[in-house]
Design a protein around this motif. Structure first.
Motif, short mmCIF file in Angstrom:
data_model
loop_
_atom_site.label_atom_id
_atom_site.label_comp_id
_atom_site.label_asym_id
_atom_site.label_seq_id
_atom_site.Cartn_x
_atom_site.Cartn_y
_atom_site.Cartn_z
N MET A 68 0.59 -1.25 0.27
CA MET A 68 -0.07 0.36 0.08
C MET A 68 1.34 1.05 -0.29
N ASN A 69 0.66 1.57 -1.13
CA ASN A 69 1.13 3.46 -0.90
C ASN A 69 0.70 4.67 0.11
N LEU A 70 1.77 5.40 -0.15
CA LEU A 70 1.38 6.47 0.57
C LEU A 70 0.20 7.66 -0.18
N ASN A 71 -0.04 6.77 -0.64
CA ASN A 71 -1.77 8.25 -2.17
C ASN A 71 -2.61 6.90 -1.38
N GLN A 72 -2.64 5.71 -0.91
CA GLN A 72 -3.69 4.93 -0.90
C GLN A 72 -4.24 4.65 0.99
N ASN A 73 -2.93 5.56 1.71
CA ASN A 73 -2.75 5.78 3.42
C ASN A 73 -3.52 6.75 3.76
N LEU A 74 -3.33 8.03 2.76
CA LEU A 74 -3.80 9.32 2.96
C LEU A 74 -4.93 8.88 2.49
N SER A 75 -5.98 8.18 1.32
CA SER A 75 -6.98 7.89 1.06
C SER A 75 -8.14 7.39 1.43
N THR A 76 -7.20 6.20 2.33
CA THR A 76 -8.10 5.81 3.48
C THR A 76 -7.95 6.48 4.67
N ALA A 77 -7.32 7.52 4.93
CA ALA A 77 -7.52 7.89 6.53
C ALA A 77 -8.11 8.66 6.06
N ARG A 78 -8.34 10.02 4.93
CA ARG A 78 -9.66 10.74 4.51
C ARG A 78 -10.82 10.28 4.79
N ALA A 79 -11.20 9.38 3.84
CA ALA A 79 -12.43 8.65 4.17
C ALA A 79 -12.89 8.41 5.77
N ALA A 80 -11.78 7.93 6.35
CA ALA A 80 -12.30 7.53 8.08
C ALA A 80 -12.53 8.43 8.66
N LEU A 81 -11.92 9.72 7.97
CA LEU A 81 -12.48 10.98 8.97
C LEU A 81 -14.07 11.95 8.81
N ARG A 82 -14.46 11.73 7.49
CA ARG A 82 -14.99 12.35 6.30
C ARG A 82 -16.27 11.28 7.50
N SER A 83 -16.26 9.89 7.17
CA SER A 83 -17.27 9.32 8.07
C SER A 83 -17.36 9.40 9.70
N ALA A 84 -16.32 9.49 10.42
CA ALA A 84 -17.00 10.15 11.68
C ALA A 84 -17.06 11.43 11.95
N ALA A 85 -16.62 12.57 11.16
CA ALA A 85 -17.17 13.87 11.24
C ALA A 85 -17.99 14.17 11.72
N ALA A 86 -19.18 13.31 10.72
CA ALA A 86 -21.03 14.04 10.38
C ALA A 86 -21.50 13.11 11.56
N PRO A 87 -21.26 11.97 12.65
CA PRO A 87 -21.41 11.58 13.82
C PRO A 87 -21.15 12.79 15.04
N LEU A 88 -19.65 13.09 14.58
CA LEU A 88 -19.32 13.78 15.68
C LEU A 88 -19.53 14.74 15.97
N VAL A 89 -19.82 16.10 14.58
CA VAL A 89 -20.39 17.17 14.19
C VAL A 89 -21.95 17.23 15.31
#
Length: 167
Positions: A1-22
Motif C-alpha cells: 500500500m502506498n502513501l496515497n492509498q493510506n491518505l485516501s483511507t485516512a480521509r475516508a475514515a475522518l469523513r465518516s466520523a465527522a458527521a456523528p461527531l458534529v
C-alpha cells in the motif's frame, strides 16, 4: 500500500466520523443551552395556602380545602393527608351519581400540575375528616399533606361556616 492509498483511507475514515461527531457536539451544545435557560425541569416546589375547614353540619364528617401551588416545572401528586389526632383524614372527590345527587369517594392520588395549582372545592376534590372535630368559626386545625415526590407540608385550616370563605 502506498502513501496515497493510506491518505485516501485516512480521509475516508475522518469523513465518516465527522458527521456523528458534529451531530454529537451540536446536540450537547443545544442541551447545555436548554438547561442553562431553565428548561430542563425543576422539581415540584409546593406551597399550601387558603386552608379552610367547614364547621360540621353533621356528626359523621366534614371537609377541608386547600390551594396547593406548584412553581416547579415538574408535576407532583397529593397522595394523602394526616389530620388532627383522633380524626381520620383522606383525600376525597365529589361524584355525581344522579341528577342533583352526589356522593364522596376516595380520590387516590391527585395531580398538582407543574407551574399550576390544585384548588380544592366542595364540588371537586377535598379532604374528608371523620369524625369531625368540634369547631367554631375562626378555630384552626393543623393538617399534614403528603406528596409522591415532595416532602410533606404542614398547613392550617381555618374553620368557616358552610358557604362562606371567612370565619
Amino acid at each position: 500500500m502506498n502513501l496515497n492509498q493510506n491518505l485516501s483511507t485516512a480521509r475516508a475514515a475522518l469523513r465518516s466520523a465527522a458527521a456523528p461527531l458534529v451531530a454529537g457536539v451540536l446536540t450537547l451544545g443545544c442541551l447545555t443551552a436548554w438547561t442553562l435557560a431553565g428548561n430542563a425541569g425543576t422539581p415540584a416546589e409546593l406551597r399550601v395556602t387558603e386552608g379552610r375547614i367547614l364547621v360540621p353540619s353533621n356528626p359523621e364528617a366534614t371537609a377541608a380545602f386547600f390551594t396547593i401551588s406548584n412553581t416547579g416545572t415538574t408535576a407532583d401528586e397529593l397522595t394523602g393527608v394526616t389530620g388532627p389526632a383522633g380524626h381520620q383524614a383522606m383525600v376525597g372527590r365529589d361524584v355525581e351519581v344522579a341528577e342533583g345527587a352526589h356522593r364522596m369517594e376516595m380520590a387516590g392520588a391527585v395531580t398538582v400540575p407543574a407551574r399550576g395549582a390544585l384548588r380544592m372545592a366542595p364540588t371537586d376534590v377535598d379532604v374528608m375528616v371523620s369524625p369531625p372535630p368540634r369547631l367554631a368559626p375562626g378555630d384552626r386545625v393543623v393538617f399534614t399533606l403528603h406528596f409522591r415526590d415532595s416532602e410533606p407540608v404542614t398547613a392550617e385550616a381555618v374553620a368557616v361556616r358552610p358557604g362562606r370563605l371567612e370565619p
